[in-house]
Design an enzyme around this catalytic site. Structure first.
Site, PDB file in Angstrom:
ATOM      1  N   GLU A  19      -7.229   0.277  43.079  1.00  0.00           N
ATOM      2  CA  GLU A  19      -6.095  -0.033  42.199  1.00  0.00           C
ATOM      3  C   GLU A  19      -5.482  -1.386  42.574  1.00  0.00           C
ATOM      4  O   GLU A  19      -5.777  -1.963  43.615  1.00  0.00           O
ATOM      5  CB  GLU A  19      -5.004   1.032  42.339  1.00  0.00           C
ATOM      6  CG  GLU A  19      -5.016   2.107  41.255  1.00  0.00           C
ATOM      7  CD  GLU A  19      -4.495   1.607  39.913  1.00  0.00           C
ATOM      8  OE1 GLU A  19      -4.221   0.399  39.778  1.00  0.00           O
ATOM      9  OE2 GLU A  19      -4.375   2.427  39.000  1.00  0.00           O
ATOM     10  N   ARG A 100       4.094  10.752  44.621  1.00  0.00           N
ATOM     11  CA  ARG A 100       3.535   9.616  45.342  1.00  0.00           C
ATOM     12  C   ARG A 100       3.786   8.323  44.579  1.00  0.00           C
ATOM     13  O   ARG A 100       4.155   8.327  43.399  1.00  0.00           O
ATOM     14  CB  ARG A 100       2.036   9.786  45.571  1.00  0.00           C
ATOM     15  CG  ARG A 100       1.168   9.686  44.304  1.00  0.00           C
ATOM     16  CD  ARG A 100      -0.281   9.484  44.693  1.00  0.00           C
ATOM     17  NE  ARG A 100      -1.216   9.537  43.576  1.00  0.00           N
ATOM     18  CZ  ARG A 100      -1.533   8.498  42.813  1.00  0.00           C
ATOM     19  NH1 ARG A 100      -0.929   7.330  42.975  1.00  0.00           N
ATOM     20  NH2 ARG A 100      -2.433   8.634  41.835  1.00  0.00           N
ATOM     21  N   ASN A 102       2.699   4.810  42.744  1.00  0.00           N
ATOM     22  CA  ASN A 102       1.609   4.370  41.895  1.00  0.00           C
ATOM     23  C   ASN A 102       1.732   2.863  41.717  1.00  0.00           C
ATOM     24  O   ASN A 102       2.117   2.151  42.643  1.00  0.00           O
ATOM     25  CB  ASN A 102       1.604   5.137  40.567  1.00  0.00           C
ATOM     26  CG  ASN A 102       0.195   5.268  40.001  1.00  0.00           C
ATOM     27  OD1 ASN A 102      -0.755   5.509  40.748  1.00  0.00           O
ATOM     28  ND2 ASN A 102       0.046   5.119  38.697  1.00  0.00           N
ATOM     29  N   GLU A 121       0.691  15.243  38.054  1.00  0.00           N
ATOM     30  CA  GLU A 121       0.897  14.452  36.833  1.00  0.00           C
ATOM     31  C   GLU A 121       1.828  15.147  35.836  1.00  0.00           C
ATOM     32  O   GLU A 121       1.735  14.925  34.618  1.00  0.00           O
ATOM     33  CB  GLU A 121      -0.446  14.100  36.172  1.00  0.00           C
ATOM     34  CG  GLU A 121      -1.366  13.312  37.090  1.00  0.00           C
ATOM     35  CD  GLU A 121      -2.659  12.879  36.436  1.00  0.00           C
ATOM     36  OE1 GLU A 121      -2.761  12.986  35.189  1.00  0.00           O
ATOM     37  OE2 GLU A 121      -3.570  12.445  37.159  1.00  0.00           O
ATOM     38  N   ASN A 148       2.440   3.422  35.279  1.00  0.00           N
ATOM     39  CA  ASN A 148       1.269   2.590  35.536  1.00  0.00           C
ATOM     40  C   ASN A 148       1.577   1.118  35.277  1.00  0.00           C
ATOM     41  O   ASN A 148       2.518   0.587  35.818  1.00  0.00           O
ATOM     42  CB  ASN A 148       0.066   3.099  34.746  1.00  0.00           C
ATOM     43  CG  ASN A 148      -0.953   3.762  35.643  1.00  0.00           C
ATOM     44  OD1 ASN A 148      -1.262   3.257  36.722  1.00  0.00           O
ATOM     45  ND2 ASN A 148      -1.477   4.893  35.234  1.00  0.00           N
ATOM     46  N   ASP A 197      -4.118   2.096  31.661  1.00  0.00           N
ATOM     47  CA  ASP A 197      -3.790   2.193  33.083  1.00  0.00           C
ATOM     48  C   ASP A 197      -3.103   0.894  33.500  1.00  0.00           C
ATOM     49  O   ASP A 197      -2.060   0.548  32.958  1.00  0.00           O
ATOM     50  CB  ASP A 197      -5.070   2.476  33.879  1.00  0.00           C
ATOM     51  CG  ASP A 197      -4.822   3.072  35.253  1.00  0.00           C
ATOM     52  OD1 ASP A 197      -3.831   2.686  35.906  1.00  0.00           O
ATOM     53  OD2 ASP A 197      -5.623   3.907  35.702  1.00  0.00           O
TER      54      ASP A 197
END
Length: 286
Positions: A19, A100, A102, A121, A148, A197
């Site tokens: 990522e 968490r 992102n 999620e 995101n 994303d």
């Protein structure tokens, strides 16, 4: 529609959830993370030198700091790696069970916009917060699902944002104080084409969006028109960023996690040479 340029492999890797590619112009390197592997990677294209640092907990993003070092969006909050010594310290700590970090991005004013999500999620379990260099925190969005991609227009007056399950790229008006107003859809990703994303904005103001489960990166014009698609061999494409000395190479992270047998390149960092021209990314002011 423009013919998509070919892709190459920049870094062959097996990241569970690659990522957040970020070009660090001061060090002429690419920074990226493996979220579930709890690792921060760097790579110098000119020399091929690579480094890996284990963070000890899941890491959503790593960005350069103005004075050197890195700012990390971590499971339990936002922390700093100091330059030279690589000593870690917390800037803001807020552990929420089941949640968490992102994706994250640095705004034109040097503030960090850090997103979160629940591991399951669940809708409404994620947030987006703004942190100044002094560590002041303000809530920007709450009750999102999977926070995101984040990016700004070349003049800083618009902010683009993805909450992945909505299948939309949204746009806000953004002012000099970091306030957002006028949320509206820029573009929607149709069923069967994956989920939006991570994203990046180029010098023309176009928005490039990675498609999770879509095996591609798309470019949308400022008016929301799809004008380019770059197909990729890996279905779980996670994020993209321009890099290289002239900011013309599009680096793309990918993921290996998932129920299906992964493609051999899943978890690697791909690159689309001469894809366009990116915007210089500011460093975190802290």
């Amino acid at each position: 529609m423009n013919r998509p340029p070919a892709h190459d492999v920049a870094i062959r890797a097996a990241a569970a959830l690659g990522e957040g590619p970020t070009w660090d112009p001061a060090a002429e390197r690419l920074i990226w993370v493996d979220v579930l592997g709890a690792r921060v990677h760097t790579w110098h294209p000119a020399t091929g030198r690579r480094t890996v640092r284990t963070t000890g907990q899941h890491v959503g993003a790593a960005k350069p700091r103005a004075g050197g070092g890195l700012v990390l969006n971590l499971r339990d909050g936002v922390g700093l790696l100091d330059p030279g010594t690589d000593v870690f310290r917390w800037l803001h700590r807020e552990r929420v069970p089941g949640r968490r970090a992102n994706d994250a991005a640095v705004a034109p004013d040097g503030s960090l916009w850090a997103g979160t999500m629940r591991y399951d999620e669940a809708a409404g379990g994620g947030t987006l917060a703004r942190l100044t260099g002094e560590g002041r925190v303000s809530a920007v969005l709450d009750a999102v699902a999977v926070s995101n991609g984040i990016g700004w227009s070349p003049d800083g007056r618009l902010m683009y944002y993805v909450d992945s399950p909505t299948r939309r790229v949204d746009v806000f008006d953004h002012d000099a104080e970091g306030r957002l107003t006028g949320r509206r859809p820029l573009a929607a990703v149709e069923e069967g084409a994956g989920f939006p994303d991570g994203l990046t904005v180029d010098a023309d103001g176009c928005v490039w969006v990675a498609l999770w489960e879509g095996g591609a990166v798309r470019r949308y014009t400022p008016a929301g028109r799809l004008d380019r698609t770059v197909p990729l061999p890996v279905r779980r494409v996670t994020a993209c960023a321009f890099g290289g000395p002239s900011l013309t190479d599009l680096y793309v992270t990918t993921a290996r996690t998932g129920p299906a047998a992964p493609h051999p390149l899943a978890g690697s960092v791909l690159v689309v040479p001469d894809a366009g021209t990116g915007l210089p990314q500011p460093a975190f002011a802290g």
